[in-house]
Write a protein that holds these residues in place. Structure first.
Motif, mmCIF file in Angstrom:
data_model
loop_
_atom_site.group_PDB
_atom_site.id
_atom_site.type_symbol
_atom_site.label_atom_id
_atom_site.label_comp_id
_atom_site.label_asym_id
_atom_site.label_seq_id
_atom_site.Cartn_x
_atom_site.Cartn_y
_atom_site.Cartn_z
ATOM 1 N N LEU A 167 51.842 32.569 -6.914
ATOM 2 C CA LEU A 167 50.757 32.109 -6.296
ATOM 3 C C LEU A 167 50.554 29.934 -6.846
ATOM 4 O O LEU A 167 50.607 28.998 -6.266
ATOM 5 N N ALA A 168 50.950 30.232 -8.098
ATOM 6 C CA ALA A 168 51.160 28.891 -9.120
ATOM 7 C C ALA A 168 52.258 27.771 -8.696
ATOM 8 O O ALA A 168 52.230 27.344 -7.979
ATOM 9 N N ASP A 169 53.548 28.849 -8.015
ATOM 10 C CA ASP A 169 54.548 28.398 -7.510
ATOM 11 C C ASP A 169 55.009 27.877 -6.677
ATOM 12 O O ASP A 169 54.781 26.191 -5.756
ATOM 13 N N ALA A 170 53.754 28.255 -5.473
ATOM 14 C CA ALA A 170 53.646 28.554 -3.719
ATOM 15 C C ALA A 170 53.382 26.719 -4.153
ATOM 16 O O ALA A 170 53.292 26.162 -2.915
ATOM 17 N N LEU A 171 52.287 27.022 -4.926
ATOM 18 C CA LEU A 171 50.769 25.419 -5.169
ATOM 19 C C LEU A 171 51.793 24.777 -5.490
ATOM 20 O O LEU A 171 52.050 23.561 -4.914
ATOM 21 N N ALA A 172 53.137 24.843 -6.602
ATOM 22 C CA ALA A 172 53.813 23.589 -6.861
ATOM 23 C C ALA A 172 55.033 23.356 -5.302
ATOM 24 O O ALA A 172 54.982 22.032 -4.509
ATOM 25 N N VAL A 173 55.229 24.378 -5.045
ATOM 26 C CA VAL A 173 55.823 23.974 -3.997
ATOM 27 C C VAL A 173 55.348 23.241 -2.499
ATOM 28 O O VAL A 173 55.697 22.335 -1.322
ATOM 29 N N ILE A 174 53.762 23.901 -2.252
ATOM 30 C CA ILE A 174 52.678 22.574 -1.372
ATOM 31 C C ILE A 174 52.674 21.716 -1.786
ATOM 32 O O ILE A 174 52.908 20.490 -0.120
ATOM 33 N N GLY A 175 52.453 21.217 -2.702
ATOM 34 C CA GLY A 175 52.160 19.512 -3.268
ATOM 35 C C GLY A 175 53.390 19.466 -3.495
ATOM 36 O O GLY A 175 53.780 17.835 -3.031
ATOM 37 N N GLN A 176 54.219 19.613 -3.372
ATOM 38 C CA GLN A 176 55.668 18.645 -3.779
ATOM 39 C C GLN A 176 55.858 18.598 -2.292
ATOM 40 O O GLN A 176 56.478 17.792 -1.821
ATOM 41 N N ARG A 177 55.672 19.414 -1.664
ATOM 42 C CA ARG A 177 56.429 18.597 -0.370
ATOM 43 C C ARG A 177 55.122 17.524 0.604
ATOM 44 O O ARG A 177 55.420 16.852 1.654
ATOM 45 N N ASN A 178 53.614 18.017 0.291
ATOM 46 C CA ASN A 178 52.531 17.142 0.336
ATOM 47 C C ASN A 178 52.057 16.363 -0.558
ATOM 48 O O ASN A 178 51.073 16.023 -0.583
ATOM 49 N N VAL A 179 52.933 15.103 -0.877
ATOM 50 C CA VAL A 179 52.726 14.291 -2.278
ATOM 51 C C VAL A 179 51.402 13.869 -1.884
ATOM 52 O O VAL A 179 50.168 13.985 -2.884
ATOM 53 N N ARG A 180 50.948 13.105 -0.909
ATOM 54 C CA ARG A 180 49.912 12.471 -0.514
ATOM 55 C C ARG A 180 48.658 13.710 0.547
ATOM 56 O O ARG A 180 47.472 12.581 0.665
ATOM 57 N N ASP A 181 49.015 14.510 0.559
ATOM 58 C CA ASP A 181 48.053 14.771 1.258
ATOM 59 C C ASP A 181 47.107 16.165 0.279
ATOM 60 O O ASP A 181 47.374 16.493 -0.090
ATOM 61 N N ASP A 182 45.658 15.063 0.064
ATOM 62 C CA ASP A 182 44.572 15.470 -1.004
ATOM 63 C C ASP A 182 44.100 16.861 -0.864
ATOM 64 O O ASP A 182 43.993 17.652 -1.616
ATOM 65 N N VAL A 183 44.077 17.335 0.262
ATOM 66 C CA VAL A 183 44.403 19.032 0.867
ATOM 67 C C VAL A 183 45.342 20.313 0.041
ATOM 68 O O VAL A 183 45.045 21.493 -0.833
ATOM 69 N N ALA A 184 46.422 19.442 -0.022
ATOM 70 C CA ALA A 184 47.733 20.369 -0.808
ATOM 71 C C ALA A 184 46.864 20.119 -2.149
ATOM 72 O O ALA A 184 48.691 20.902 -2.633
ATOM 73 N N TRP A 212 48.774 23.395 -15.593
ATOM 74 C CA TRP A 212 49.309 23.244 -16.280
ATOM 75 C C TRP A 212 51.102 24.158 -15.597
ATOM 76 O O TRP A 212 51.479 23.428 -15.759
ATOM 77 N N GLU A 213 50.243 25.141 -14.968
ATOM 78 C CA GLU A 213 51.099 25.941 -14.861
ATOM 79 C C GLU A 213 52.258 25.101 -13.764
ATOM 80 O O GLU A 213 52.897 25.492 -12.997
ATOM 81 N N ARG A 214 51.292 25.119 -12.305
ATOM 82 C CA ARG A 214 51.532 24.340 -11.389
ATOM 83 C C ARG A 214 52.408 23.201 -11.686
ATOM 84 O O ARG A 214 53.457 22.765 -11.659
ATOM 85 N N ARG A 215 52.189 21.999 -12.448
ATOM 86 C CA ARG A 215 52.532 21.030 -12.675
ATOM 87 C C ARG A 215 54.441 21.494 -13.698
ATOM 88 O O ARG A 215 55.171 21.294 -13.825
ATOM 89 N N TRP A 216 53.968 23.241 -14.642
ATOM 90 C CA TRP A 216 55.312 23.807 -15.580
ATOM 91 C C TRP A 216 56.390 23.377 -14.140
ATOM 92 O O TRP A 216 57.418 23.357 -13.574
ATOM 93 N N HIS A 217 56.042 23.915 -13.018
ATOM 94 C CA HIS A 217 56.578 24.566 -11.766
ATOM 95 C C HIS A 217 57.474 23.937 -10.747
ATOM 96 O O HIS A 217 58.129 23.518 -10.187
#
Length: 749
Positions: free
Chosen positions: A491-508, A518-523
């Motif tokens: 799940l943390a990795d999935a959130l990192a993937v979503i954030g990486q693809r949608n950098v400027r979308d606050d919902v992501a 920090w786990e999301r930052r690591w991934h």
């Protein structure tokens, strides 16, 4: 019409969407058709299997695609009297500017009299044993000559119907010269024809006819989107022989349709099938129905460009057809009971292309086929392609059909989350109707899990729900067990993937507790750095080695010049150690740490690079202090210096290191770093000289108060700072790389 073996074909019919035909242009004539299809005959005639289906499909094409007014006569309604009633009615109701089409699918026969050619007949539903209850082809042609319509086309899918071609002759005296009559029949006058072989419960002849009407017959260097009767005849006569040959036993003669002109007019005008609604381009259609998987794959990928177009539903239906054909062929080539054959590489590529285009089109009809493909566990099945396409379809269908398909989108998201090993917080809502496809379960396949995360990245609105599951887990009343650690990691990795693809979308980027954040930052850092990690490490090593060599040689040279040979030999190892270790660690830290901290941040801004530079500065400070501490180099206590004076070297390091680090992490160009400036390298050299010479010597010089030593040390370390800065500036990699992030929210393909 003879029954033939039913075999699969790349030409399975595509259902048409229900649309209202466009109004005919002002002054255009009416377009009428009589469509006859007979499967059920009187007991003394063998029944057929596909004639009724053929007639229904032709009626749908003529009505929906070309604006014809169709009179369908099926099975017991298709009596001789009913057929003649319609044809005679045309004689009084049609006008010269009208067009007329007769399509017949059913039994045909011929009668040969002594010394004469065979005479062809079509058998109506109430046909008896005697020819007087049959429909004479000669009578049909003669009746067509008397119709007021200027353009008439006869299409006969029956055995032994080729005798009608012998009825062609010149315009007789007293007859109209403004009429053109063309005819297309399924076989020659002595040839039985197939009742099957066209796939989708159609005869091979009618299947080719439908393909031609769908646009495949729109031939020529410049297709105009319309199909003339001449083009249709040419196409069907060319297609049916090879299609029938591959669908029959070896040695069986191919079915050979014939067609031509019964009566012509001086200007050679022709009946033309002009679509009254959008349709797929003929160039794409030809490849979609090609027997070569590579052609069909190329066409399937082209269909992805039709997102938002009026032809998107048609494109989706063609893609669904290709997926269903692949499934049918696999089941036909099963390796055992209930064990379909694994797809060949070309078929895998075709299925993957179909899945990707279905995801891009945004049509709700794509959810079911993609879920079925995702549940296909055969080796070689393109499940990863289906997973990513499923997530993309959620995004594109939300934009294309925001008021429909919510249940399907929810089921698709729960399926993708399930692949990560996370159970749904509530049962996915089910729509009424047929049972949904089997749900995919957590997969040990890393490629499939990666594809599921990529699919979820198309839907940034799912990030808050994933964050809630990551922080709280499933509700206690539904799932008493806590979320497993592997599921939390996914799940943390999935959130990192979503954030990486949608950098400027606050919902992501939902807020997370400190540990989860920090786990999301690591991934996120791992994923951003992984594509260029080897290059970063290699460049960091080159920069560090250059800096180490420059400092070591500089300090060694100064030692040899400033001291006697005997003293120089004693101080040389220390000078090399004092220069080499700081140079190596400083170069590597200044290059690598700003990249790492930037990759772990959301926007990869200059501020995040500066944070990495500060961390690199601490490494530089330690690198400057450790050799002096280890070698005991400092200010002797008997000269007025405090004990442990080597610790003083840590202070200038804490000033020089962060200063250099901020520059390296903000304005110095680097691969994948968009904030580099051309003046960053000279600035680094200047700051190196200033910090090494000034700050490094400030504390020891002030404590000892010896001017000579101050001038000597200033000169030594100024030269060292110059060598260090030049080494970094000259060997610092500046090749640009394209960032993998996509800082936009996706609403379409």
């Amino acid at each position: 019409m003879d029954s033939g073996p039913r075999r699969s074909s790349p030409a399975t019919p595509a259902p048409r969407i229900a649309e209202t035909p466009a109004a005919l242009p002002a002054g255009a004539g009416r377009r009428v058709a009589l469509v006859v299809g007979i499967d059920t005959y009187a007991p003394h005639h063998r029944n057929l299997a596909n004639a009724r289906n053929d007639a229904i499909a032709v009626s749908q094409r003529l009505t929906g695609d070309f604006g014809f007014t169709v009179t369908p006569l099926l099975d017991e309604d298709a009596t001789a009297a009913a057929i003649w009633a319609v044809l005679r009615g045309w004689r009084t109701r049609l006008a010269p500017e009208d067009d007329a089409v007769l399509f017949f699918a059913g039994h045909g026969t011929s009668v040969t009299s002594a010394g004469r050619h065979p005479e062809g007949y079509l058998l109506p539903a109430d046909a008896a044993h005697t020819p007087d209850t049959w429909l004479s082809e000669a009578d049909l042609v003669a009746h067509a000559r008397t119709l007021p319509a200027q353009r008439v086309l006869l299409i006969l899918d029956a055995c032994y119907a080729g005798t009608a071609l012998r009825l062609s002759d010149a315009v007789r005296a007293g007859e109209r010269e403004d009429q053109v009559i063309r005819i297309l029949v399924a076989g020659t006058e002595r040839q039985p024809v197939l009742d099957a072989g066209g796939g989708g419960q159609h005869s091979v002849f009618t299947r080719a006819l439908l393909d031609g009407l769908d646009g495949l017959a729109d031939t020529g260097q410049h297709p105009d989107g319309a199909v003339s009767a001449r083009e249709l005849i040419t196409f069907v006569c060319a297609e049916v022989p090879w299609r029938s040959r591959v669908r029959q036993d070896p040695g069986t003669p191919a079915q050979t349709p014939v067609g031509g002109t019964i009566q012509a007019r001086p200007d050679d005008a022709d009946l033309t099938f002009t679509p009254t609604r959008p349709r797929l381009p003929a160039t794409i259609l030809r490849n979609l129905y090609s027997p070569q998987p590579a052609d069909r794959e190329a066409a399937a990928r082209q269909l992805a460009d039709l997102y938002g177009a009026a032809t998107a539903p048609l494109a989706a239906r063609e893609l669904v057809r290709l997926l269903e054909e692949g499934k049918a062929e696999a089941e036909a080539e099963s390796v055992g009971p209930g064990l379909p054959a694994p797809p060949r590489p070309a078929e895998t590529a075709l299925l993957a292309a179909c899945a990707a285009s279905l995801g891009a089109l945004g049509e709700l009809s794509g959810f079911g086929p993609l879920l079925h493909l995702l549940a296909d566990e055969r080796p070689g099945s393109p499940r990863p392609a289906a997973a990513e396409a499923l997530g993309r379809l959620v995004a594109t269908s939300s934009a294309a059909h925001p008021d429909r398909g919510e249940r399907q989108r929810q089921q698709a998201l729960e399926t993708l989350i399930g692949l990560l090993g996370v159970e749904p917080t509530r049962p996915a809502p089910r729509a009424t109707g047929p049972a949904p496809p089997p749900a995919a379960v957590s997969s040990p396949d890393p490629a499939l899990r990666e594809a599921a995360k990529a699919g979820l990245a198309h839907v940034p609105t799912v990030a808050p729900a994933l964050a809630a599951r990551l922080t709280a887990g499933p509700p206690a009343e539904a799932h008493p067990k806590p979320l497993p650690r592997p599921a939390r990691t996914e799940l943390a990795d999935a959130l990192a993937v979503i954030g990486q693809r949608n950098v400027r979308d606050d919902v992501a980027w939902p807020r997370l507790p400190t540990l989860a954040a920090w786990e999301r930052r690591w991934h996120l850092a791992r994923r951003r750095l992984a594509p260029r990690l080897a290059a970063i490490l290699g460049d960091a090593g080159v920069v560090g080695a250059a800096a180490a060599t420059a400092l070591a040689l500089t300090y060694l040279g100064i030692t040899l010049v400033a001291f006697t040979p005997r003293d120089a030999r004693a101080f040389a190892p220390g000078a090399i150690s004092v220069g080499a270790l700081p140079g190596l660690l400083a170069g590597m830290a200044l290059f690598g740490l700003p990249r790492a901290t930037s990759a772990a941040s959301r926007f990869q801004s200059m501020r995040s690079g500066a944070v990495g530079g500060l961390l690199a500065g601490l490494v530089v400070a330690a690198a400057l202090w450790v050799p002096h501490w280890y070698l005991g180099i400092g200010c002797p206590p008997n000269e007025g210096c405090p004990p442990n004076a080597e610790w003083l070297w840590l202070v200038p390091g804490l000033v020089a290191g962060p200063a250099l680090g901020v520059i390296a992490g903000t304005v110095l160009p680097a691969p994948g770093w968009p904030h580099g400036r051309r003046w960053g390298a000279p600035l680094l050299v200047a700051v190196s000289v200033a910090t090494f010479a000034g700050v490094r010597m400030a504390w020891p010089a002030l404590l000892t108060g010896r001017a000579d030593d101050v001038r000597l040390e200033l000169g030594m370390w100024a030269l060292g700072g110059l060598a260090f800065g030049l080494a970094l500036a000259l060997l610092w990699p500046t090749t640009a790389e394209t960032s993998t992030d996509q800082p936009t929210r996706e609403g379409g393909p």
